[in-house]
Design a protein around this motif. Structure first.
Motif, mmCIF file in Angstrom:
data_model
loop_
_atom_site.group_PDB
_atom_site.id
_atom_site.type_symbol
_atom_site.label_atom_id
_atom_site.label_comp_id
_atom_site.label_asym_id
_atom_site.label_seq_id
_atom_site.Cartn_x
_atom_site.Cartn_y
_atom_site.Cartn_z
ATOM 1 N N LEU A 15 0.821 -1.215 0.000
ATOM 2 C CA LEU A 15 0.000 0.000 0.000
ATOM 3 C C LEU A 15 0.856 1.265 0.000
ATOM 4 C CD1 LEU A 15 -2.887 -1.021 2.410
ATOM 5 C CD2 LEU A 15 -2.969 -0.766 -0.073
ATOM 6 N N MET A 16 2.050 1.186 0.566
ATOM 7 C CA MET A 16 2.953 2.336 0.551
ATOM 8 C C MET A 16 3.539 2.557 -0.844
ATOM 9 S SD MET A 16 6.440 2.948 2.732
ATOM 10 C CE MET A 16 7.424 1.870 1.723
ATOM 11 N N ILE A 17 3.790 1.493 -1.563
ATOM 12 C CA ILE A 17 4.438 1.597 -2.872
ATOM 13 C C ILE A 17 3.459 1.960 -3.990
ATOM 14 C CG2 ILE A 17 5.649 0.221 -4.617
ATOM 15 C CD1 ILE A 17 7.059 -1.211 -2.346
ATOM 16 N N LEU A 18 2.196 1.545 -3.880
ATOM 17 C CA LEU A 18 1.225 1.756 -4.957
ATOM 18 C C LEU A 18 1.101 3.209 -5.432
ATOM 19 C CD1 LEU A 18 -1.729 -0.693 -4.266
ATOM 20 C CD2 LEU A 18 -0.215 -0.641 -6.224
ATOM 21 N N PRO A 19 0.984 4.196 -4.556
ATOM 22 C CA PRO A 19 0.889 5.577 -5.062
ATOM 23 C C PRO A 19 2.136 6.010 -5.832
ATOM 24 C CG PRO A 19 0.239 5.494 -2.756
ATOM 25 C CD PRO A 19 0.776 4.148 -3.111
ATOM 26 N N PHE A 20 3.304 5.558 -5.394
ATOM 27 C CA PHE A 20 4.531 5.908 -6.101
ATOM 28 C C PHE A 20 4.566 5.292 -7.491
ATOM 29 C CE2 PHE A 20 5.846 6.940 -1.837
ATOM 30 C CZ PHE A 20 6.583 8.083 -2.044
ATOM 31 N N VAL A 21 4.081 4.075 -7.609
ATOM 32 C CA VAL A 21 4.043 3.417 -8.916
ATOM 33 C C VAL A 21 3.088 4.157 -9.848
ATOM 34 C CG1 VAL A 21 3.389 1.279 -10.107
ATOM 35 C CG2 VAL A 21 4.719 1.176 -8.004
ATOM 36 N N ALA A 22 1.932 4.556 -9.332
ATOM 37 C CA ALA A 22 0.952 5.260 -10.159
ATOM 38 C C ALA A 22 1.485 6.610 -10.630
ATOM 39 C CB ALA A 22 -0.345 5.452 -9.381
ATOM 40 N N VAL A 23 2.092 7.370 -9.724
ATOM 41 C CA VAL A 23 2.654 8.672 -10.100
ATOM 42 C C VAL A 23 3.836 8.484 -11.041
ATOM 43 C CG1 VAL A 23 3.819 10.736 -9.210
ATOM 44 C CG2 VAL A 23 1.809 9.845 -8.050
ATOM 45 N N GLY A 24 4.680 7.485 -10.774
ATOM 46 C CA GLY A 24 5.810 7.209 -11.653
ATOM 47 C C GLY A 24 5.375 6.851 -13.060
ATOM 48 N N TYR A 25 4.297 6.102 -13.168
ATOM 49 C CA TYR A 25 3.763 5.748 -14.488
ATOM 50 C C TYR A 25 3.315 6.996 -15.249
ATOM 51 C CZ TYR A 25 0.723 3.701 -18.013
ATOM 52 O OH TYR A 25 0.136 3.368 -19.188
#
Length: 82
Positions: A15-25
């Motif tokens: 859950l901590m990594i998911l927002p970073f992956v979405a913004v990175g995409y």
């Protein structure tokens, strides 16, 4: 650490990594490679700090170092009252 704790820890990491992956995409679609690299570095630092923080063992309140510090402080306060 039992299996139930490991499950919640893994869920917290995901859950901590998911927002970073979405913004990175989204950044990869629109921004320059330098911006993407800086963002990736910030994410890596955050995850690294989280992992290192989990590995640190808390010290017990009855630790011998604490006793030495308290006795030194008590000794110095006795000397100042003389």
């Amino acid at each position: 650490m039992n299996t139930f704790d490991r499950l919640w820890t893994a869920l917290a990491i995901v859950l901590m990594i998911l927002p970073f992956v979405a913004v990175g995409y989204e950044l990869m679609k629109r921004e320059s490679p330098l911006t993407i690299a800086v963002f990736a570095l910030m994410g890596a630092l955050l995850v690294g700090t989280f992992v290192l923080g989990m590995r640190v063992k808390p010290e017990s309140p009855g630790d011998s170092q604490d006793v030495e510090v308290e006795s030194a402080q008590a000794h110095s306060s006795v000397e100042t009252h003389r």
